[in-house]
Design a protein around this motif. Sequence first.
Motif, short mmCIF file in Angstrom:
data_model
loop_
_atom_site.label_atom_id
_atom_site.label_comp_id
_atom_site.label_asym_id
_atom_site.label_seq_id
_atom_site.Cartn_x
_atom_site.Cartn_y
_atom_site.Cartn_z
N PRO A 196 0.82 -1.22 0.00
CA PRO A 196 0.00 0.00 0.00
C PRO A 196 0.85 1.26 0.00
N LEU A 197 0.35 2.30 -0.62
CA LEU A 197 0.97 3.61 -0.59
C LEU A 197 0.07 4.54 0.22
N TYR A 198 0.66 5.57 0.84
CA TYR A 198 -0.11 6.46 1.71
C TYR A 198 0.19 7.91 1.34
N ALA A 199 -0.85 8.74 1.34
CA ALA A 199 -0.65 10.17 1.14
C ALA A 199 0.19 10.69 2.29
N SER A 200 1.32 11.33 1.99
CA SER A 200 2.23 11.77 3.04
C SER A 200 1.84 13.13 3.59
N ASN A 201 0.97 13.84 2.90
CA ASN A 201 0.47 15.13 3.38
C ASN A 201 -0.81 15.44 2.61
N VAL A 202 -1.41 16.58 2.88
CA VAL A 202 -2.61 16.96 2.12
C VAL A 202 -2.21 17.17 0.67
N GLU A 220 -5.02 5.77 1.88
CA GLU A 220 -4.34 4.59 1.35
C GLU A 220 -4.70 4.35 -0.11
N LEU A 221 -3.69 4.16 -0.92
CA LEU A 221 -3.87 3.89 -2.34
C LEU A 221 -3.61 2.40 -2.57
N ALA A 222 -4.65 1.68 -2.98
CA ALA A 222 -4.55 0.22 -3.17
C ALA A 222 -4.59 -0.12 -4.67
N ASN A 223 -4.14 -1.32 -4.97
CA ASN A 223 -4.20 -1.84 -6.35
C ASN A 223 -3.62 -0.85 -7.36
N TRP A 224 -2.48 -0.29 -7.00
CA TRP A 224 -1.92 0.79 -7.81
C TRP A 224 -0.99 0.27 -8.91
N ASN A 230 3.01 9.46 -12.01
CA ASN A 230 1.86 9.28 -11.13
C ASN A 230 1.68 7.82 -10.74
N PHE A 231 0.89 7.63 -9.70
CA PHE A 231 0.41 6.30 -9.34
C PHE A 231 -1.10 6.29 -9.59
N ILE A 232 -1.58 5.27 -10.29
CA ILE A 232 -3.00 5.09 -10.52
C ILE A 232 -3.48 3.99 -9.59
N GLY A 233 -4.50 4.27 -8.79
CA GLY A 233 -4.96 3.26 -7.86
C GLY A 233 -6.34 3.55 -7.32
N THR A 234 -6.73 2.83 -6.28
CA THR A 234 -8.08 2.92 -5.73
C THR A 234 -8.06 3.41 -4.29
N ASP A 282 -27.45 5.87 7.52
CA ASP A 282 -26.94 4.91 6.56
C ASP A 282 -25.51 5.28 6.14
N TRP A 283 -24.67 4.26 6.01
CA TRP A 283 -23.30 4.45 5.57
C TRP A 283 -23.06 3.59 4.34
N LYS A 284 -22.37 4.17 3.35
CA LYS A 284 -22.12 3.47 2.09
C LYS A 284 -20.64 3.12 1.98
N GLN A 285 -20.38 1.84 1.72
CA GLN A 285 -19.00 1.42 1.45
C GLN A 285 -18.69 1.77 0.00
N VAL A 286 -17.61 2.54 -0.22
CA VAL A 286 -17.36 3.08 -1.56
C VAL A 286 -15.90 2.90 -1.96
N ASN A 287 -15.66 3.10 -3.25
CA ASN A 287 -14.29 3.20 -3.74
C ASN A 287 -14.27 4.14 -4.93
N VAL A 288 -13.10 4.66 -5.24
CA VAL A 288 -12.96 5.60 -6.34
C VAL A 288 -11.55 5.47 -6.89
N ASN A 289 -11.43 5.51 -8.22
CA ASN A 289 -10.14 5.38 -8.89
C ASN A 289 -9.52 6.75 -9.11
#
Length: 366
Positions: A196-202, A220-224, A230-234, A282-289
């Motif tokens: 996994p990769l992580y945003a190190s700052n805003v 956290e950036l997964a499946n990148w 750039n890194f492309i991920g979810t 209600d809470w929605k489990q989501v993802n975005v690329n």
Amino acid sequence: MSKRKKISMWAAAVLLVIGALLLLGSQYVMKATSSTEFCVSCHSMEYPAEEWKASGHFSNTKGIRAECADCHIPHDGIDYVKAKVIALKDVWFTLTNKIPDRATFEERRGELAQRVWDEMKANDSATCRSCHNEDAMIVSEQSDSAQKMHKLAKETNQTCIDCHKGLVHFMPETHAVASVQENVPAQAVQIVDNQPLYASNVSTATLIDGGEARLLPYAELANWKEEDNNFIGTIEGWQQTGAESLIYKELGKRINVAVLNEEAKTHVNVVNTVHDEVTDSDWKQVNVNVSVPKSAVTSNLESLNQYGHNLNQTHCSGCHAAIGADHYTANQWIGVVNSMKDRTSMTANEVRALTIYLQRHAKDMH
């Protein structure tokens, strides 16, 4: 009386006199070397002496002055003698000019301060308690925050120095609050597939389908995969119904991962919807690329944790002992940090990083 007996009596008398002189002499030396005049006579002590003279321990409405020895030398027992023996090292440092100027003193301020804090922590702030008697405090006349912190100190077995650093002498400057992005750039970290990769700052990320997202520290950036610079991920997380511009890390826990603009909200993929009893919504489990610049992420999670820890130790300990992350829940930490942030010199980004660090290590996150 025999001659031998007379000699023995005279010898005993001489030894007694010598012993008395040694005792009186040592007492005189002990007292003389405990005076403020002696302490500040060393060149290196000019700087802390200036700070002391500008503090409430030097002049105050009650006319009570705490001298150097009142705070730095235990008042009796073996601890008093031990402090005197250890102080010989300071005399040696002065004779050998180990701290020749203010710049050197400032370089060593953190080391010197930590040594004193450790000593006071070990003896339960004995010198503080020689003047400040907890039983004599009129707690009801203290401010609300003081009452709260004294109660917390009792509950967590803290001592005076845990909270009251920097009352007389300036706090050491810290270099620990530099940006993690500067300390651990992505290019300096070994990037391993599926790690996994992580945003190190805003930072700003672009959604693959359109729109932008502001990533918060730890996002956290997964499946990148790598693509140019750039890194492309979810990005995965949860949205609370009615607050679709925010993605949180956990169901029911408002640990910010990303903030979406209006266009980006329309491209979020909803995986599942769950009703949360605690928040009664209600809470929605989501993802975005998304696409994220390489310079905005790190694979070194430990560096992010150390950054958050340093922020807590550096800024929060100015008013009270740094509180462990597991003292509050993730949602409680939002209000706690917001109520304290204006008393610190933290930037908005540092406040966000500290909040998320504390939330991720909160007592309901284990």
